[in-house]
Design an enzyme around this catalytic site. Sequence first.
Site, PDB file in Angstrom:
ATOM      1  CB  SER A   1      -0.856  -0.023   1.269  1.00  0.00           C
ATOM      2  OG  SER A   1      -1.439   1.237   1.522  1.00  0.00           O
TER       3      SER A   1
ATOM      4  CE1 TYR B   1      -5.269  -1.706   4.244  1.00  0.00           C
ATOM      5  CE2 TYR B   1      -3.981   0.277   3.828  1.00  0.00           C
ATOM      6  CZ  TYR B   1      -4.646  -0.845   3.357  1.00  0.00           C
ATOM      7  OH  TYR B   1      -4.664  -1.105   2.003  1.00  0.00           O
TER       8      TYR B   1
HETATM    9  P1  NAP Z   1     -11.987  -4.891  -1.397  1.00  0.00           P
HETATM   10  O1  NAP Z   1     -12.799  -4.645  -2.625  1.00  0.00           O
HETATM   11  O2  NAP Z   1     -12.513  -4.554  -0.054  1.00  0.00           O
HETATM   12  O3  NAP Z   1     -11.488  -6.412  -1.450  1.00  0.00           O
HETATM   13  C1  NAP Z   1     -10.905  -7.050  -0.331  1.00  0.00           C
HETATM   14  C2  NAP Z   1     -10.897  -8.543  -0.585  1.00  0.00           C
HETATM   15  O4  NAP Z   1     -10.407  -9.215   0.596  1.00  0.00           O
HETATM   16  C3  NAP Z   1     -12.294  -9.085  -0.837  1.00  0.00           C
HETATM   17  O5  NAP Z   1     -12.237 -10.144  -1.756  1.00  0.00           O
HETATM   18  C4  NAP Z   1     -12.681  -9.608   0.540  1.00  0.00           C
HETATM   19  O6  NAP Z   1     -13.673 -10.595   0.554  1.00  0.00           O
HETATM   20  C5  NAP Z   1     -11.360 -10.198   0.977  1.00  0.00           C
HETATM   21  N1  NAP Z   1     -11.391 -10.468   2.403  1.00  0.00           N
HETATM   22  C6  NAP Z   1     -11.628  -9.574   3.398  1.00  0.00           C
HETATM   23  N2  NAP Z   1     -11.643 -10.207   4.597  1.00  0.00           N
HETATM   24  C7  NAP Z   1     -11.412 -11.523   4.338  1.00  0.00           C
HETATM   25  C8  NAP Z   1     -11.304 -12.680   5.150  1.00  0.00           C
HETATM   26  N3  NAP Z   1     -11.447 -12.619   6.472  1.00  0.00           N
HETATM   27  N4  NAP Z   1     -11.062 -13.874   4.562  1.00  0.00           N
HETATM   28  C9  NAP Z   1     -10.927 -13.965   3.203  1.00  0.00           C
HETATM   29  N5  NAP Z   1     -11.016 -12.898   2.393  1.00  0.00           N
HETATM   30  C10 NAP Z   1     -11.259 -11.693   2.943  1.00  0.00           C
HETATM   31  O7  NAP Z   1     -10.659  -4.050  -1.506  1.00  0.00           O
HETATM   32  P2  NAP Z   1      -9.508  -3.934  -2.600  1.00  0.00           P
HETATM   33  O8  NAP Z   1      -9.223  -2.499  -2.729  1.00  0.00           O
HETATM   34  O9  NAP Z   1      -9.776  -4.742  -3.806  1.00  0.00           O
HETATM   35  O10 NAP Z   1      -8.318  -4.560  -1.748  1.00  0.00           O
HETATM   36  C11 NAP Z   1      -7.503  -5.609  -2.189  1.00  0.00           C
HETATM   37  C12 NAP Z   1      -6.133  -5.471  -1.542  1.00  0.00           C
HETATM   38  O11 NAP Z   1      -5.527  -4.273  -2.012  1.00  0.00           O
HETATM   39  C13 NAP Z   1      -6.176  -5.355  -0.006  1.00  0.00           C
HETATM   40  O12 NAP Z   1      -5.060  -6.022   0.541  1.00  0.00           O
HETATM   41  C14 NAP Z   1      -6.040  -3.850   0.205  1.00  0.00           C
HETATM   42  O13 NAP Z   1      -5.511  -3.544   1.452  1.00  0.00           O
HETATM   43  C15 NAP Z   1      -5.080  -3.504  -0.916  1.00  0.00           C
HETATM   44  N6  NAP Z   1      -5.035  -2.092  -1.296  1.00  0.00           N
HETATM   45  C16 NAP Z   1      -6.108  -1.461  -1.804  1.00  0.00           C
HETATM   46  C17 NAP Z   1      -6.001  -0.121  -2.161  1.00  0.00           C
HETATM   47  C18 NAP Z   1      -7.136   0.669  -2.754  1.00  0.00           C
HETATM   48  O14 NAP Z   1      -6.976   1.865  -2.961  1.00  0.00           O
HETATM   49  N7  NAP Z   1      -8.265   0.080  -3.051  1.00  0.00           N
HETATM   50  C19 NAP Z   1      -4.796   0.554  -1.986  1.00  0.00           C
HETATM   51  C20 NAP Z   1      -3.726  -0.130  -1.456  1.00  0.00           C
HETATM   52  C21 NAP Z   1      -3.840  -1.463  -1.114  1.00  0.00           C
HETATM   53  P3  NAP Z   1     -15.202 -10.247   0.978  1.00  0.00           P
HETATM   54  O15 NAP Z   1     -15.825  -9.639  -0.248  1.00  0.00           O
HETATM   55  O16 NAP Z   1     -15.764 -11.575   1.390  1.00  0.00           O
HETATM   56  O17 NAP Z   1     -15.106  -9.268   2.121  1.00  0.00           O
END
Ligand code: NAP
Length: 253
Positions: free
Chosen positions: A145, A158
């Site tokens: 991140s 986080y």
């Molecule tokens: P998201 O849409 O909230 O997706 C998160 C994913 O993690 C979903 O598939 C969710 O499944 C899964 N997850 C959450 N809790 C879980 C658990 N207990 N067991 C198994 N799976 C679980 O967010 P995203 O932005 O795509 O995030 C993906 C990654 O990128 C994360 O590591 C996040 O920290 C990182 N990231 C995102 C951003 C951004 O700007 N969006 C920036 C930097 C890093 P459910 O649908 O079942 O909850």
Amino acid sequence: MILNAFDLTGKVALVTGCNTGLGQAMALGLAEAGCDIIGVNRSAAPETQAQVTALGRRYCHVEADLINSANVPQVVEQAVAAFGRLDILVNNAGIIRRNDALNFSEQDWDDVMNINSKTVFFLSQAVARQFIRQGQGGKIINIASMLSYQGGIRVPSYTASKSAVMGLTRLMANEWAQHHINVNAIAPGYMATNNTEPLRNDESRSLEILGRIPAERWGTPEDMKGPVVFLASSAADYVNGYTIAVDGGWLAR
Ligand code: NAP
């Protein structure tokens, strides 16, 4: 020819949290490059499954709650039982909890650290053992991140967890490079997914963030496809322990 080095035909990629957002796009990018996909999710991911199989690739659903690292051994067992081997791991599943540092709870600390750091380590360990058994190396791609580099606001666990991801990426690369295992990370900038919905709904915060992104737009899940395919491919065989920012220039500012 160099473009052949990006071809992942016949590889098996395990992607956590691929029902939506960045994980879904990375699973699809890997499938477009030739991978069969093991999707590890809390419940079935029919949309991802349909899109992967429409590309002519196989998809296997493995159900697991990754907040508890005790679930890791059965994830790897089921994955290997399904497709016989593993070549690529994408540690994508992650959560965020927001509150002022002065009021932040122990529960919000533990939950975020467990899924974003602890499970990332133990799943990587279990998959690295499988890679070593197979004897042909492998690729691990962690999702870091901007808060692997910066402090952030109102997200202490986080920031701690994603700073740990960048450090662990280096440590695992140091120990496992001798086994032809590459461990790298992608640090997404501000991407339009569920994770950032509260930020995008907060008008002043949203304008503040957008105003600082040189690319003048939020990132999209599709922006992750090229970098993840590169790091999963033999084109990146000598890239190890590194975190690549995919941030529209945010960190360069
Ligand atoms: P998201 O849409 O909230 O997706 C998160 C994913 O993690 C979903 O598939 C969710 O499944 C899964 N997850 C959450 N809790 C879980 C658990 N207990 N067991 C198994 N799976 C679980 O967010 P995203 O932005 O795509 O995030 C993906 C990654 O990128 C994360 O590591 C996040 O920290 C990182 N990231 C995102 C951003 C951004 O700007 N969006 C920036 C930097 C890093 P459910 O649908 O079942 O909850």
